[in-house]
Design an enzyme around this catalytic site. Structure first.
Site, short mmCIF file in Angstrom:
data_model
loop_
_atom_site.label_atom_id
_atom_site.label_comp_id
_atom_site.label_asym_id
_atom_site.label_seq_id
_atom_site.Cartn_x
_atom_site.Cartn_y
_atom_site.Cartn_z
N ASP A 16 0.83 -1.21 0.00
CA ASP A 16 0.00 0.00 0.00
C ASP A 16 0.86 1.26 0.00
O ASP A 16 1.97 1.27 0.55
CB ASP A 16 -0.92 -0.01 1.23
CG ASP A 16 -2.09 0.93 1.06
OD1 ASP A 16 -2.38 1.34 -0.08
OD2 ASP A 16 -2.74 1.25 2.08
N GLY A 19 -0.02 5.41 -4.49
CA GLY A 19 -0.63 6.68 -4.89
C GLY A 19 -0.04 7.84 -4.11
O GLY A 19 0.31 8.89 -4.69
N GLU A 63 -12.40 -4.54 -4.66
CA GLU A 63 -12.88 -3.17 -4.48
C GLU A 63 -12.12 -2.18 -5.38
O GLU A 63 -12.64 -1.11 -5.70
CB GLU A 63 -12.72 -2.73 -3.01
CG GLU A 63 -13.68 -3.41 -2.04
CD GLU A 63 -13.32 -4.85 -1.70
OE1 GLU A 63 -12.14 -5.26 -1.90
OE2 GLU A 63 -14.21 -5.59 -1.25
N ASN A 64 -10.90 -2.54 -5.77
CA ASN A 64 -10.09 -1.61 -6.57
C ASN A 64 -10.68 -1.35 -7.97
O ASN A 64 -10.29 -0.38 -8.63
CB ASN A 64 -8.64 -2.10 -6.70
CG ASN A 64 -7.84 -1.98 -5.42
OD1 ASN A 64 -6.94 -2.78 -5.15
ND2 ASN A 64 -8.12 -0.98 -4.59
N TRP A 65 -11.63 -2.18 -8.41
CA TRP A 65 -12.31 -1.91 -9.70
C TRP A 65 -13.03 -0.56 -9.65
O TRP A 65 -13.31 0.04 -10.68
CB TRP A 65 -13.33 -3.00 -10.04
CG TRP A 65 -12.75 -4.32 -10.41
CD1 TRP A 65 -12.79 -5.46 -9.66
CD2 TRP A 65 -12.06 -4.68 -11.62
NE1 TRP A 65 -12.15 -6.50 -10.32
CE2 TRP A 65 -11.70 -6.04 -11.53
CE3 TRP A 65 -11.70 -3.97 -12.77
CZ2 TRP A 65 -11.02 -6.71 -12.54
CZ3 TRP A 65 -11.02 -4.65 -13.80
CH2 TRP A 65 -10.68 -6.00 -13.66
N ARG A 67 -11.92 2.23 -8.72
CA ARG A 67 -11.05 3.39 -8.96
C ARG A 67 -11.27 3.92 -10.38
O ARG A 67 -11.85 3.24 -11.22
CB ARG A 67 -9.58 2.96 -8.78
CG ARG A 67 -9.28 2.60 -7.35
CD ARG A 67 -7.81 2.37 -7.13
NE ARG A 67 -7.55 2.07 -5.73
CZ ARG A 67 -6.36 2.12 -5.17
NH1 ARG A 67 -5.31 2.46 -5.89
NH2 ARG A 67 -6.21 1.84 -3.90
N ARG A 184 1.71 -4.71 6.16
CA ARG A 184 1.05 -3.70 5.33
C ARG A 184 1.88 -2.42 5.40
O ARG A 184 2.10 -1.89 6.48
CB ARG A 184 -0.38 -3.42 5.79
CG ARG A 184 -1.05 -2.38 4.88
CD ARG A 184 -2.51 -2.18 5.16
NE ARG A 184 -3.11 -1.31 4.15
CZ ARG A 184 -4.36 -1.39 3.74
NH1 ARG A 184 -5.17 -2.29 4.25
NH2 ARG A 184 -4.82 -0.56 2.82
N ARG A 190 -5.09 -1.88 8.59
CA ARG A 190 -6.31 -2.65 8.33
C ARG A 190 -6.03 -3.72 7.29
O ARG A 190 -5.03 -3.67 6.57
CB ARG A 190 -7.44 -1.73 7.86
CG ARG A 190 -7.08 -0.85 6.67
CD ARG A 190 -8.28 -0.03 6.18
NE ARG A 190 -7.89 0.93 5.17
CZ ARG A 190 -7.57 2.21 5.41
NH1 ARG A 190 -7.63 2.69 6.62
NH2 ARG A 190 -7.21 3.00 4.42
N LEU A 191 -6.96 -4.68 7.22
CA LEU A 191 -6.77 -5.81 6.30
C LEU A 191 -7.36 -5.55 4.92
O LEU A 191 -6.96 -6.19 3.95
CB LEU A 191 -7.39 -7.08 6.89
CG LEU A 191 -6.55 -7.81 7.93
CD1 LEU A 191 -7.34 -8.97 8.54
CD2 LEU A 191 -5.26 -8.35 7.31
N GLU A 203 1.11 -12.89 12.56
CA GLU A 203 1.75 -11.75 13.22
C GLU A 203 1.63 -10.56 12.28
O GLU A 203 1.94 -10.67 11.09
CB GLU A 203 3.23 -12.04 13.49
CG GLU A 203 3.46 -13.16 14.48
CD GLU A 203 2.95 -12.82 15.87
OE1 GLU A 203 2.98 -11.64 16.25
OE2 GLU A 203 2.51 -13.76 16.58
C1 IPE Z 1 -5.67 -2.72 -0.36
O1 IPE Z 1 -5.27 -1.41 -0.51
C2 IPE Z 1 -5.55 -3.45 -1.65
C3 IPE Z 1 -4.21 -3.60 -2.19
C4 IPE Z 1 -3.09 -3.24 -1.62
C5 IPE Z 1 -4.15 -4.27 -3.45
P1 IPE Z 1 -6.32 -0.22 -0.72
O2 IPE Z 1 -5.52 1.02 -0.78
O3 IPE Z 1 -7.19 -0.52 -1.86
O4 IPE Z 1 -7.18 -0.30 0.62
P2 IPE Z 1 -7.97 0.81 1.41
O5 IPE Z 1 -8.91 1.46 0.45
O6 IPE Z 1 -6.97 1.79 1.92
O7 IPE Z 1 -8.64 0.08 2.52
C1 IPE Z 2 -1.57 0.15 -3.40
O1 IPE Z 2 -1.32 1.50 -3.44
C2 IPE Z 2 -1.75 -0.47 -4.77
C3 IPE Z 2 -3.13 -0.86 -5.10
C4 IPE Z 2 -4.15 -0.82 -4.30
C5 IPE Z 2 -3.35 -1.35 -6.45
P1 IPE Z 2 -2.50 2.54 -3.50
O2 IPE Z 2 -2.82 2.81 -4.94
O3 IPE Z 2 -3.63 2.10 -2.66
O4 IPE Z 2 -1.80 3.83 -2.87
P2 IPE Z 2 -2.46 4.85 -1.84
O5 IPE Z 2 -2.96 4.05 -0.68
O6 IPE Z 2 -3.55 5.55 -2.56
O7 IPE Z 2 -1.33 5.75 -1.47
MG MG Z 3 -4.08 2.34 -0.72
#
Ligand code: IPE
Ligand code: IPE
Ligand code: MG
Length: 242
Positions: A16, A19, A63-65, A67, A184, A190-191, A203
Site C-alpha cells: 500500500d 498513490g 474493491e479496486n475496480w 477506482r 502492510r 487494516r486488512l 503476526e
Molecule cells: C488494499 O489497498 C488493496 C491492495 C493493496 C491491493 P487499498 O488502498 O485498496 O485499501 P484501502 O482502500 O486503503 O482500505
Molecule cells: C496500493 O497503493 C496499490 C493498489 C491498491 C493497487 P495505492 O494505490 O492504494 O496507494 P495509496 O494508498 O492511494 O497511497
Molecule cells: Mg491504498
C-alpha cells in the site's frame, strides 16, 4: 550453540502507498504503481534469500475496480508488461507464480498473461509467489460456502462433517499454509478484505514506509521483528509444555 532465527514459512504483504508516493513527487498515481514493481522484485529476492517458502502479494482487490478507469487500465497494463518481462527470470530464480482471484472480469489479454506466467514458472520449486489479483476475502468465503452447500445438497458431505479443514479447503488458498506474518506498508492498519480466515494467528507488522520505498533491507527488518514475536496460540507460553 547458535540460536536459529525462526523464519516465517509464509509472508503476505498488502502493498500500500503507491498513490501517496506518486503524489508526494508531483506525479500521477499510476507512476507510483510502476515504481512499486521494483519493490516487488526486492521482496521476491529477499524471500528467496531468507528461505521463505510462500510469499503472497495483494496486488489488486475486488474493491479496486471502483477506482478511475484510467488507473485500473494502467494497473492491468502494468501487470501484463511485468509478467512478460519477469516470467523467465522468476523461473530461473526458482519462483513458481500463482494468481489468486476471480478471473472472469479480466480482459482476454490479462487472462492470457495469467496463463503464461503460471505455465512458464510451473516447474520452479524454491518458492511460491502468489499474486492476489481481483481478490477479496469475503468473496472467497462466499464462493467456498456455496461450494460446500452444493456438496451437502448433493449428499456428498454431511453437515456434521464440515470442520475447519473442509472450510480451509474450500478457499482459494486451499493448497497454501496460513500466513505467519502479514505486512502492510504505508502506515495503514487494516486488512482491507485480505485473508480474513487465514490471518487468525498471523503476526502483523505495519511499517510507515510507502510501498515503492520498501526495500530488501525493509524486508529483512520485518523478519527480525517476526523473530522476536512470541507466538502463543492461546497457550501460556510458546515453549513446549513440560
Ligand atoms: C488494499 O489497498 C488493496 C491492495 C493493496 C491491493 P487499498 O488502498 O485498496 O485499501 P484501502 O482502500 O486503503 O482500505
Ligand atoms: C496500493 O497503493 C496499490 C493498489 C491498491 C493497487 P495505492 O494505490 O492504494 O496507494 P495509496 O494508498 O492511494 O497511497
Ligand atoms: Mg491504498
Amino acid at each position: 550453540m547458535t540460536e536459529t532465527k525462526p523464519i516465517p514459512q509464509h509472508v503476505a504483504i498488502i502493498m500500500d502507498g503507491n498513490g501517496r508516493w506518486a503524489k508526494q513527487r508531483g506525479k500521477e498515481r499510476y507512476e507510483g504503481h510502476i515504481a512499486g514493481v521494483e519493490s516487488v522484485r526486492a521482496v521476491v529476492r529477499a524471500s528467496v534469500r531468507n528461505g521463505v517458502k510462500w510469499l503472497t502479494l495483494y496486488a489488486f482487490s475486488t474493491e479496486n475496480w471502483g477506482r478511475p478507469t484510467a488507473e485500473v487500465d494502467a494497473i492491468m497494463e502494468l501487470f501484463c508488461k511485468t509478467v512478460m518481462g519477469e516470467a523467465a527470470e522468476l523461473r530461473d530464480q526458482g519462483v513458481r507464480v500463482k494468481i489468486m482471484g476471480e478471473r472472469g472480469r479480466f480482459s482476454e489479454k490479462v487472462r492470457g498473461m495469467i496463463d503464461y506466467i503460471e505455465q512458464t514458472t510451473a516447474i520452479a520449486e524454491r518458492m511460491t509467489l502468489v499474486l492476489a489479483f481481483n481478490y477479496s476475502s469475503r468473496r472467497e468465503i462466499v464462493l467456498g460456502v456455496r461450494d460446500i452447500a452444493r456438496r451437502v445438497a448433493q449428499g456428498e458431505l454431511s453437515a456434521e462433517a464440515i470442520d475447519e479443514q473442509v472450510i480451509a479447503e474450500s478457499l482459494m488458498t486451499r493448497s497454501m499454509p496460513d500466513p505467519d506474518m502479514i505486512i502492510r506498508t504505508s502506515g495503514e492498519c487494516r486488512l482491507s478484505n485480505f485473508l480474513l480466515w487465514q490471518a487468525s494467528y498471523a503476526e502483523f507488522y505495519f511499517p510507515e514506509v510507502l510501498w515503492p520505498d520498501f526495500t530488501e533491507e525493509e524486508f529483512d527488518r520485518a523478519l527480525e521483528v517476526y523473530a522476536r514475536r512470541d507466538r502463543r496460540y492461546g497457550l501460556v507460553t510458546s515453549e513446549p509444555s513440560k
